[in-house]
Scaffold this motif. Structure first.
Motif, PDB file in Angstrom:
ATOM      1  N   VAL A  18      14.540 -17.795  -2.816  1.00 35.49           N
ATOM      2  CA  VAL A  18      13.103 -17.711  -2.523  1.00 35.49           C
ATOM      3  C   VAL A  18      12.507 -16.480  -3.212  1.00 35.49           C
ATOM      4  CG1 VAL A  18      11.351 -17.598  -0.709  1.00 35.49           C
ATOM      5  CG2 VAL A  18      13.562 -18.688  -0.226  1.00 35.49           C
ATOM      6  N   ILE A  19      11.457 -16.681  -3.988  1.00 37.73           N
ATOM      7  CA  ILE A  19      10.679 -15.553  -4.514  1.00 37.73           C
ATOM      8  C   ILE A  19       9.455 -15.397  -3.613  1.00 37.73           C
ATOM      9  CG2 ILE A  19       9.265 -14.702  -6.421  1.00 37.73           C
ATOM     10  CD1 ILE A  19      11.118 -16.006  -8.383  1.00 37.73           C
ATOM     11  N   VAL A  20       9.229 -14.163  -3.133  1.00 41.02           N
ATOM     12  CA  VAL A  20       8.062 -13.899  -2.283  1.00 41.02           C
ATOM     13  C   VAL A  20       7.093 -13.021  -3.074  1.00 41.02           C
ATOM     14  CG1 VAL A  20       7.220 -12.948  -0.107  1.00 41.02           C
ATOM     15  CG2 VAL A  20       9.462 -14.078  -0.181  1.00 41.02           C
ATOM     16  N   LEU A  21       5.992 -13.613  -3.522  1.00 42.54           N
ATOM     17  CA  LEU A  21       4.955 -12.848  -4.228  1.00 42.54           C
ATOM     18  C   LEU A  21       4.100 -12.146  -3.180  1.00 42.54           C
ATOM     19  CD1 LEU A  21       3.742 -15.616  -6.750  1.00 42.54           C
ATOM     20  CD2 LEU A  21       5.628 -13.987  -7.040  1.00 42.54           C
ATOM     21  N   GLY A  22       3.943 -10.828  -3.294  1.00 33.61           N
ATOM     22  CA  GLY A  22       3.189 -10.081  -2.274  1.00 33.61           C
ATOM     23  C   GLY A  22       4.069  -9.706  -1.087  1.00 33.61           C
ATOM     24  N   GLY A  23       5.356  -9.539  -1.335  1.00 33.31           N
ATOM     25  CA  GLY A  23       6.320  -9.292  -0.254  1.00 33.31           C
ATOM     26  C   GLY A  23       6.300  -7.888   0.322  1.00 33.31           C
ATOM     27  N   ASP A  24       5.429  -7.003  -0.206  1.00 27.97           N
ATOM     28  CA  ASP A  24       5.304  -5.658   0.384  1.00 27.97           C
ATOM     29  C   ASP A  24       4.156  -5.617   1.395  1.00 27.97           C
ATOM     30  OD1 ASP A  24       6.017  -2.862   0.576  1.00 27.97           O
ATOM     31  OD2 ASP A  24       4.205  -2.392  -0.573  1.00 27.97           O
ATOM     32  N   PHE A  34       1.342  -7.083   4.562  1.00 28.25           N
ATOM     33  CA  PHE A  34       1.363  -7.261   6.023  1.00 28.25           C
ATOM     34  C   PHE A  34       2.048  -8.567   6.442  1.00 28.25           C
ATOM     35  CE2 PHE A  34      -1.361  -9.039   9.605  1.00 28.25           C
ATOM     36  CZ  PHE A  34      -0.725  -8.340  10.619  1.00 28.25           C
ATOM     37  N   CYS A  35       1.751  -9.675   5.770  1.00 28.69           N
ATOM     38  CA  CYS A  35       2.414 -10.944   6.105  1.00 28.69           C
ATOM     39  C   CYS A  35       3.701 -11.127   5.295  1.00 28.69           C
ATOM     40  CB  CYS A  35       1.498 -12.129   5.806  1.00 28.69           C
ATOM     41  SG  CYS A  35      -0.041 -12.159   6.730  1.00 28.69           S
ATOM     42  N   GLY A  36       3.690 -10.643   4.050  1.00 23.42           N
ATOM     43  CA  GLY A  36       4.823 -10.888   3.145  1.00 23.42           C
ATOM     44  C   GLY A  36       6.083 -10.126   3.516  1.00 23.42           C
ATOM     45  N   TRP A  37       5.921  -8.883   4.021  1.00 25.35           N
ATOM     46  CA  TRP A  37       7.093  -8.074   4.361  1.00 25.35           C
ATOM     47  C   TRP A  37       7.880  -8.697   5.531  1.00 25.35           C
ATOM     48  CZ3 TRP A  37      10.699  -5.160   2.761  1.00 25.35           C
ATOM     49  CH2 TRP A  37      11.408  -4.324   3.609  1.00 25.35           C
ATOM     50  N   PRO A  38       7.253  -8.942   6.688  1.00 25.57           N
ATOM     51  CA  PRO A  38       8.038  -9.544   7.774  1.00 25.57           C
ATOM     52  C   PRO A  38       8.570 -10.934   7.417  1.00 25.57           C
ATOM     53  CG  PRO A  38       5.719  -9.361   8.390  1.00 25.57           C
ATOM     54  CD  PRO A  38       5.877  -8.621   7.114  1.00 25.57           C
ATOM     55  N   SER A  39       7.832 -11.673   6.590  1.00 25.94           N
ATOM     56  CA  SER A  39       8.324 -13.002   6.185  1.00 25.94           C
ATOM     57  C   SER A  39       9.566 -12.861   5.311  1.00 25.94           C
ATOM     58  CB  SER A  39       7.243 -13.769   5.419  1.00 25.94           C
ATOM     59  OG  SER A  39       6.102 -13.949   6.225  1.00 25.94           O
ATOM     60  N   SER A  40       9.545 -11.882   4.390  1.00 22.83           N
ATOM     61  CA  SER A  40      10.710 -11.670   3.511  1.00 22.83           C
ATOM     62  C   SER A  40      11.933 -11.307   4.341  1.00 22.83           C
ATOM     63  CB  SER A  40      10.431 -10.535   2.513  1.00 22.83           C
ATOM     64  OG  SER A  40       9.334 -10.860   1.701  1.00 22.83           O
ATOM     65  N   LEU A  41      11.745 -10.400   5.311  1.00 20.38           N
ATOM     66  CA  LEU A  41      12.887  -9.986   6.141  1.00 20.38           C
ATOM     67  C   LEU A  41      13.431 -11.169   6.928  1.00 20.38           C
ATOM     68  CD1 LEU A  41      11.881  -6.486   7.598  1.00 20.38           C
ATOM     69  CD2 LEU A  41      13.034  -7.055   5.454  1.00 20.38           C
ATOM     70  N   HIS A  42      12.536 -11.983   7.498  1.00 23.84           N
ATOM     71  CA  HIS A  42      13.004 -13.110   8.298  1.00 23.84           C
ATOM     72  C   HIS A  42      13.770 -14.109   7.426  1.00 23.84           C
ATOM     73  CE1 HIS A  42      13.295 -15.802  11.639  1.00 23.84           C
ATOM     74  NE2 HIS A  42      12.666 -16.758  10.993  1.00 23.84           N
TER      75      HIS A  42
END
Ligand code: NAD
Ligand code: USQ
Length: 398
Positions: A3-9, A11-19
């Motif tokens: 999975v590539i998460v664009l905007g992963g730093d 408010f929504c992207g960081w917790p989503s990346s960790l999960h």
């Protein structure tokens, strides 16, 4: 899945990346860290002290043994780097959070309007062109907004993306088809999300891209199970007049003894979702993605709807805060009703978190713990939508 998460730093992207990493997906974050530079431009800081991204990623590895990759790429500008990353990682899914997401910021000046359009529309188009050119069958999951529907009162539950319309042909026979729900964006930011929808429709039809557009409501809350594991993993929390969203702002205002800033009558009804549900919805969207075929899948990512004045009353009752009705800097309906369908995500397993006083109290505790980081001068919402709103706001300044 990869999975590539664009905007992963963010408010929504960081917790989503960790999960996603916690449940076993192989995650690569792409971010150009622009929100951190916008903090500097606006002279604000997240209520919570957020670590630099490399430190966040090291802490995650230390706590869980999991590795999350990071590439600093501007998706709106660095097309070749984005395309080459997609070609190398060959992701199963790309989650796209990487847009300028504050309506007030998008309305501050012509420069902010132009930046928001350039960044958001080019970023989305670069992504779609890069997936197509790289020849990778990645499912694109985009964070859209409920705001594309507009906020006029309509006598129906808002459908998920499409409106079924019937019309007579020239012989008088009736035809029925699904069209994108007519957009009525309330800011330049919301306008970019409306434009994104057309880009998705085109690439799904022309190139067969598999795309899910999540029309998300206003996110509230801060921490998730993963971000709470270590202070270095804490999520960001925007409270300022540009990036702070209404409920999180009310909670901070109450925590530091400021009046709750209700715009106008407070009759505006909006859709809300807790950050923990955001993270769950991203997982549900990703893991159900193989079923998409032919047209863009749109899902309303919301848990419940609330009237702004009701939220202020709930927070005031919990904390004893005063409620202040301020002149509205936005051009928007003073009051509206809103009822929204969210059958898709509920059908996939979302069990929405409702607003509860213990959850609100936890946010207020968090805000009190960091109250020394709140700058009261940055709380007022000063971005006016047009000249008429500037004059209305200035006319009530004592
Ligand atoms: P955010 O600003 O905290 O996160 C966005 C991230 O994307 C930031 O880290 C930023 O640096 C990055 N970014 C922006 N432009 C970029 C570019 N050109 N290249 C690379 N990175 C870039 O915002 P958020 O609240 O996490 O919102 C994420 C997405 O969710 C947005 O698309 C937003 O429209 C959508 N959304 C948010 C909410 C909400 O209440 N926060 C509600 C509905 C929808
Ligand atoms: N409002 C107040 N007082 C405040 C701040 C806001 O009364 O101090 C009012 C606004 O006038 C508006 C409503 O609260 O009527 C919501 O404002 P908001 O800033 O919480 O939400 P909005 O500008 O719509 O944007 C946020 C996110 C955006 C996302 C959107 C989802 O910043 O990224 O797309 O919520 S939605 O609203 O469903 O379109």
């Amino acid at each position: 899945m990869r999975v590539i998460v664009l905007g992963g730093d963010g408010f929504c992207g960081w917790p989503s990346s960790l999960h996603l990493s916690a449940i076993g997906h192989e995650v690569t974050i792409v971010d150009n860290l622009v929100h951190r530079r916008i903090d500097v431009e606006l002279g604000v800081q997240s209520l919570t002290p957020i670590a630099e991204l490399p430190e966040r990623l090291a802490a995650w590895h230390e706590k869980t043994g999991n590795t999350i990759g990071f590439e600093e790429i501007d998706v709106a500008v660095e097309y070749e780097r984005l395309k080459s990353l997609i070609g190398v990682v060959r992701p199963d899914v790309i989650v796209h959070f990487a847009e300028q997401r504050a309506a007030p910021y998008s309305m501050k000046s012509s420069a902010h309007k132009r930046y928001t359009v350039d960044n958001n529309v080019n970023g989305t188009h670069n992504l779609l062109a890069a997936v197509t050119e790289a020849g990778v069958d990645a499912h694109v999951v985009h964070l859209g907004t409920m705001g594309v529907y507009g906020y006029e009162t309509v006598p129906m539950d808002l459908p998920e993306g499409y409106l079924t319309v019937s019309y007579p042909d020239r012989n008088g026979d009736t035809h029925t088809r699904d069209i994108l729900y007519p957009t009525q964006p309330g800011s330049v930011y919301h306008l970019t999300k409306s434009l994104d929808q057309l880009l998705f429709q085109f690439y799904a039809g022309n190139d067969g891209l598999r795309i899910t557009d999540l029309h998300q409501g206003i996110v509230w809350g801060t921490q998730t199970a993963e971000t709470a594991l270590d202070p270095r993993l804490v999520n960001r929390f925007d409270y300022d007049g540009d990036y702070g969203t209404v409920l999180n702002r009310f909670l901070v205002e109450a925590a530091v003894g400021l009046p709750l800033t209700v715009h106008g009558s407070g009759g505006q009804t909006r859709a809300f979702i807790n950050i923990n549900d955001t993270v769950r919805c991203i997982r549900l969207a990703i893991e159900s993605g193989c079923e998409i075929d032919g047209c863009v899948r749109v899902m309303n990512q919301i848990s419940e709807t609330h009237r702004v004045s009701d939220l202020a009353d709930i927070v005031a009752e919990l904390t004893g805060a005063a409620v202040s009705r301020v002149e509205n800097p936005r051009r928007e309906a003073d009051a509206n009703d809103l009822s929204v369908r969210n059958d898709h995500l509920v059908g996939l397993g979302l069990d929405p978190i409702a607003l509860r006083s213990d959850l609100l109290a936890a946010e207020i505790d968090l805000a009190r713990a960091h109250s020394d980081r709140v700058d009261p001068a940055r709380v007022p919402a000063e971005s006016c939508w047009n000249r008429e709103r500037v004059e209305a706001v200035e006319s009530v300044i004592p």
